[in-house]
Design an enzyme around this catalytic site. Structure first.
Site, PDB file in Angstrom:
ATOM      1  N   TRP A 158     -30.639  -8.799  29.816  1.00 43.91           N
ATOM      2  CA  TRP A 158     -30.593  -8.364  28.526  1.00 43.91           C
ATOM      3  C   TRP A 158     -30.840  -9.985  27.699  1.00 43.91           C
ATOM      4  CZ3 TRP A 158     -26.828 -11.725  27.182  1.00 43.91           C
ATOM      5  CH2 TRP A 158     -25.685 -11.687  27.984  1.00 43.91           C
ATOM      6  N   LYS A 182     -37.301  -1.185  34.522  1.00 42.40           N
ATOM      7  CA  LYS A 182     -35.923  -0.559  34.064  1.00 42.40           C
ATOM      8  C   LYS A 182     -35.273  -1.795  33.286  1.00 42.40           C
ATOM      9  CE  LYS A 182     -31.898  -0.644  34.552  1.00 42.40           C
ATOM     10  NZ  LYS A 182     -31.063  -0.994  33.573  1.00 42.40           N
ATOM     11  N   SER A 236     -27.837 -11.054  37.316  1.00 41.89           N
ATOM     12  CA  SER A 236     -26.609 -11.768  38.111  1.00 41.89           C
ATOM     13  C   SER A 236     -26.865 -11.828  39.657  1.00 41.89           C
ATOM     14  CB  SER A 236     -25.175 -11.078  37.504  1.00 41.89           C
ATOM     15  OG  SER A 236     -25.285  -9.730  38.340  1.00 41.89           O
ATOM     16  N   GLU A 258     -34.428 -13.184  40.968  1.00 43.76           N
ATOM     17  CA  GLU A 258     -33.756 -14.694  40.153  1.00 43.76           C
ATOM     18  C   GLU A 258     -32.561 -14.250  39.588  1.00 43.76           C
ATOM     19  OE1 GLU A 258     -35.858 -16.954  39.835  1.00 43.76           O
ATOM     20  OE2 GLU A 258     -38.143 -16.391  40.221  1.00 43.76           O
ATOM     21  N   CYS A 293     -30.014 -18.400  32.195  1.00 46.76           N
ATOM     22  CA  CYS A 293     -29.736 -18.668  33.586  1.00 46.76           C
ATOM     23  C   CYS A 293     -29.687 -19.941  33.775  1.00 46.76           C
ATOM     24  CB  CYS A 293     -30.536 -17.393  34.309  1.00 46.76           C
ATOM     25  SG  CYS A 293     -32.334 -18.083  33.587  1.00 46.76           S
ATOM     26  N   GLU A 392     -20.574 -19.154  36.603  1.00 43.91           N
ATOM     27  CA  GLU A 392     -21.438 -18.998  35.351  1.00 43.91           C
ATOM     28  C   GLU A 392     -20.795 -18.282  34.417  1.00 43.91           C
ATOM     29  OE1 GLU A 392     -24.679 -16.041  35.659  1.00 43.91           O
ATOM     30  OE2 GLU A 392     -25.841 -17.697  34.942  1.00 43.91           O
TER      31      GLU A 392
HETATM   32  P1  NAD Z   1     -26.922  -7.873  35.471  1.00 46.34           P
HETATM   33  O1  NAD Z   1     -27.140  -8.432  36.767  1.00 46.34           O
HETATM   34  O2  NAD Z   1     -25.708  -7.344  35.139  1.00 46.34           O
HETATM   35  O3  NAD Z   1     -28.120  -6.853  35.179  1.00 46.34           O
HETATM   36  C1  NAD Z   1     -29.399  -7.046  35.219  1.00 46.34           C
HETATM   37  C2  NAD Z   1     -30.195  -5.599  35.328  1.00 46.34           C
HETATM   38  O4  NAD Z   1     -29.787  -5.184  36.606  1.00 46.34           O
HETATM   39  C3  NAD Z   1     -29.871  -4.828  34.139  1.00 46.34           C
HETATM   40  O5  NAD Z   1     -31.172  -4.188  34.019  1.00 46.34           O
HETATM   41  C4  NAD Z   1     -28.890  -3.750  34.690  1.00 46.34           C
HETATM   42  O6  NAD Z   1     -28.963  -2.522  33.985  1.00 46.34           O
HETATM   43  C5  NAD Z   1     -29.259  -3.625  36.307  1.00 46.34           C
HETATM   44  N1  NAD Z   1     -28.131  -3.486  37.254  1.00 46.34           N
HETATM   45  C6  NAD Z   1     -26.757  -3.867  36.921  1.00 46.34           C
HETATM   46  N2  NAD Z   1     -26.017  -3.220  37.797  1.00 46.34           N
HETATM   47  C7  NAD Z   1     -26.770  -2.549  38.692  1.00 46.34           C
HETATM   48  C8  NAD Z   1     -26.527  -1.863  39.847  1.00 46.34           C
HETATM   49  N3  NAD Z   1     -25.544  -1.812  40.351  1.00 46.34           N
HETATM   50  N4  NAD Z   1     -27.817  -1.520  40.705  1.00 46.34           N
HETATM   51  C9  NAD Z   1     -28.949  -1.810  40.073  1.00 46.34           C
HETATM   52  N5  NAD Z   1     -29.151  -2.248  39.023  1.00 46.34           N
HETATM   53  C10 NAD Z   1     -28.028  -2.855  38.250  1.00 46.34           C
HETATM   54  O7  NAD Z   1     -27.349  -9.188  34.677  1.00 46.34           O
HETATM   55  P2  NAD Z   1     -27.586  -9.267  33.105  1.00 46.34           P
HETATM   56  O8  NAD Z   1     -25.989  -9.409  32.657  1.00 46.34           O
HETATM   57  O9  NAD Z   1     -28.181  -8.154  32.529  1.00 46.34           O
HETATM   58  O10 NAD Z   1     -28.080 -10.862  32.955  1.00 46.34           O
HETATM   59  C11 NAD Z   1     -27.300 -11.928  32.948  1.00 46.34           C
HETATM   60  C12 NAD Z   1     -27.638 -12.563  34.292  1.00 46.34           C
HETATM   61  O11 NAD Z   1     -29.113 -12.644  34.529  1.00 46.34           O
HETATM   62  C13 NAD Z   1     -27.043 -14.030  34.652  1.00 46.34           C
HETATM   63  O12 NAD Z   1     -26.423 -14.102  35.557  1.00 46.34           O
HETATM   64  C14 NAD Z   1     -28.154 -14.742  34.404  1.00 46.34           C
HETATM   65  O13 NAD Z   1     -28.179 -15.850  35.038  1.00 46.34           O
HETATM   66  C15 NAD Z   1     -29.288 -13.954  35.192  1.00 46.34           C
HETATM   67  N6  NAD Z   1     -30.736 -14.341  34.632  1.00 46.34           N
HETATM   68  C16 NAD Z   1     -31.200 -15.110  35.661  1.00 46.34           C
HETATM   69  C17 NAD Z   1     -32.553 -15.582  35.335  1.00 46.34           C
HETATM   70  C18 NAD Z   1     -33.826 -16.262  36.246  1.00 46.34           C
HETATM   71  O14 NAD Z   1     -34.792 -16.243  36.157  1.00 46.34           O
HETATM   72  N7  NAD Z   1     -32.906 -16.713  37.322  1.00 46.34           N
HETATM   73  C19 NAD Z   1     -33.347 -15.260  33.877  1.00 46.34           C
HETATM   74  C20 NAD Z   1     -32.322 -14.519  33.188  1.00 46.34           C
HETATM   75  C21 NAD Z   1     -31.064 -14.136  33.584  1.00 46.34           C
END
Ligand code: NAD
Length: 490
Positions: A158, A182, A236, A258, A293, A392
């Site tokens: 998000w 998704k 994450s 990522e 991130c 983080e």
């Molecule tokens: P998140 O891991 O909670 O969610 C990411 C996506 O995964 C969402 O679409 C979510 O609905 C889905 N998801 C959540 N739980 C799941 C599950 N059990 N099974 C399958 N899909 C699932 O992350 P977030 O809170 O949306 O974003 C923040 C995180 O993203 C931070 O840790 C940040 O560092 C990371 N991030 C990394 C980069 C990069 O390029 N390295 C870029 C942006 C954000």
């Protein structure tokens, strides 16, 4: 605070070229984090909707309506797609600002221009990359060619909703794949609109599908689907691990992750002008309200400039107003949702309890708005054993750690389970390259906070990434298989 309940939004899944409700009829409420008020209800896709989308993507892939077009033909359509994003950029920027609580100025001036650039760059690149011929003798011809991988699932976060989607969609579609995207439950609207614009640009039905839903529902269904060839995930580290389980327990689909970060800004003895360093360190820590991130959330600073730099940082916060994301003057919007606000405030409390000193900030602000705002917070006297230096936080919280010599600075910078990015500040050219080599991170900025641009790969070492890179020509590796064709010559 802005409330956009009167505006109409596309809120259904986009599958096989058509908008559809979730088969279950379920919806979830999308909320404005600047006010705590609902924006709209969005179709909550789950296993059945993911399956429908994967089947459509598979059909499209197999009949070649996109996968077997010439790269030049795909380029033409993707360039039209970029033009449509540009023509609708004000609307798309507004969707991300409303749902994500991101400052509208950042959405307009950073996320949308970068999204358009991303789509144009991969469109332009795809008919200019060549495959390889093996160095055989005269008795054989060895061709090493790339082919699209098939059906790609993309699960995105998000914090940069449209840009993270574009980092996946542009190289995957340019390479000839079909996709199921998704988006995060918290920010679905811009991805749904992207699918509609791609269709209007001429991307054939079934090639780009978007299924909004929860992580545990639609996200997991995509990760476990037996007919998805690859999942590209940004989010994450914790959820990234789950995708490795899903792949191992299903069809061994390829997985690229990522993930999170805890990136250092490392200020060596003899830095450049401290006014510039302070500006860059604050930008690294605070851009996107720290929900980034590659956020430079640790300041590791040589003791000779430590005090002066911390004073400059505190003074520099005047340039970082917190407020309504729809106000063009705002640089720090709310945290994405109430539980995330609680998490960030919990870390601030833990930092205090562990003995770090709050230089400035440390509290929730603008509570009467109903939104989830945190004052930018600078901690000093932090050590690497504290949770605010290790975890983080994903909020506007900077942890300052002083050091005495270069080797100690490098050790402190590397003493983390993450390795996404780092910035180094120095006027010593040798030190700049020496320390760049010594840091275990995927992207190093020298004398500025930078992730590079679309031409350079982006991704992390250690627990920040796995299995490939976004951006640059390297992203094509994620979305293509390599095939050898060996011709015996007689
Ligand atoms: P998140 O891991 O909670 O969610 C990411 C996506 O995964 C969402 O679409 C979510 O609905 C889905 N998801 C959540 N739980 C799941 C599950 N059990 N099974 C399958 N899909 C699932 O992350 P977030 O809170 O949306 O974003 C923040 C995180 O993203 C931070 O840790 C940040 O560092 C990371 N991030 C990394 C980069 C990069 O390029 N390295 C870029 C942006 C954000």
């Amino acid at each position: 605070m802005t409330n956009a309940t009167s505006t109409s939004f596309r809120t259904q899944a986009f599958i096989d070229g058509a908008f559809r409700d979730a088969q279950s009829g379920e919806t979830f409420v999308s909320e404005n984090p600047a006010s705590g008020r609902p924006i709209t209800s969005v179709a909550c896709g789950d296993t059945a909707d993911i399956d429908l989308a994967v089947k459509a993507a598979r059909r499209a892939f197999e009949d070649g309506r996109w996968s077997r077009r010439s790269p030049t033909s795909r380029k033409t359509i993707l360039l039209r797609f970029a033009d449509l994003i540009e023509a609708n950029s004000e609307e798309l920027a507004t969707l991300d600002a409303l749902e994500g609580g991101k400052p509208i100025t950042d959405c307009r001036d950073i996320d949308l221009p970068d999204t358009i650039k991303t789509v144009r760059w991969y469109a332009e690149a795809i008919d200019k990359v060549f495959d390889a011929v093996a160095p055989t003798g005269p008795d054989a011809l060895g061709l090493i060619i790339r082919e699209p991988i098939g059906v790609v699932g993309a699960v995105v976060p998000w914090n940069f909703p449209i840009l993270m989607a574009a980092w996946k969609i542009a190289p995957a579609l340019a390479s000839g794949n079909s996709m199921v995207v998704k988006p995060s439950r918290l920010t679905s609207l811009s991805a749904i609109r992207l699918a509609e614009l791609a269709s209007a640009a001429g991307v054939p039905d079934g090639v780009l599908n978007v299924v909004p839903g929860t992580g545990a529902g639609a996200g997991q269904a995509l990760g476990r689907h037996m007919d998805v060839d690859k999942v590209t995930f940004t989010g994450s580290t914790e959820v990234g691990r789950e995708f490795l389980h899903y792949a191992a327990e299903s069809n061994l689909k390829e997985v690229t992750l990522e993930l999170g970060g805890k990136s250092p800004s490392l200020v060596l003895a003899g830095p450049p002008d401290l006014a510039i360093v302070a500006e860059q360190v604050l930008f690294a820590a605070l851009v996107n309200q720290g929900e980034n991130c590659s956020s430079g959330s640790r300041l590791i600073v040589h003791r000779s400039v430590h005090e002066e730099l911390v004073e400059r940082l505190a003074a520099g916060l005047a340039e970082w107003p917190v407020g309504d994301p729809m106000d063009p003057a705002t640089r720090i919007g709310p945290m994405i949702e109430r539980p995330h606000l609680d998490k960030v405030m919990g870390y601030i409390a833990r930092g205090r309890a562990e003995g770090a000193r709050v230089v400035t900030g440390g509290e929730q602000v603008l509570e009467s708005s109903g939104g989830y705002f945190v004052a930018p917070t600078i901690f000093d006297g932090v050590t690497n054993s504290m949770s605010i230096a290790r975890d983080e936080i994903f909020g506007p919280v900077l942890s300052t750690i002083p050091f005495d010599d270069e080797a100690e600075g490098i050790r402190l910078a590397n003493e983390t389970s993450y390795g996404l990015a780092a910035s180094i500040y120095t006027t010593d050219l040798d030190a700049a390259f020496r320390v760049s080599r010594a840091l275990r991170a995927g992207v190093i900025g020298v004398n500025a906070y930078s992730e590079g641009d679309i031409t350079t790969p982006f991704g992390g070492y250690k627990q920040s990434g796995f299995g490939g890179r976004d951006k640059g020509l390297e992203a094509f590796d994620q979305y293509t298989e390599k095939k050898t064709i060996w011709v015996t010559l007689r």
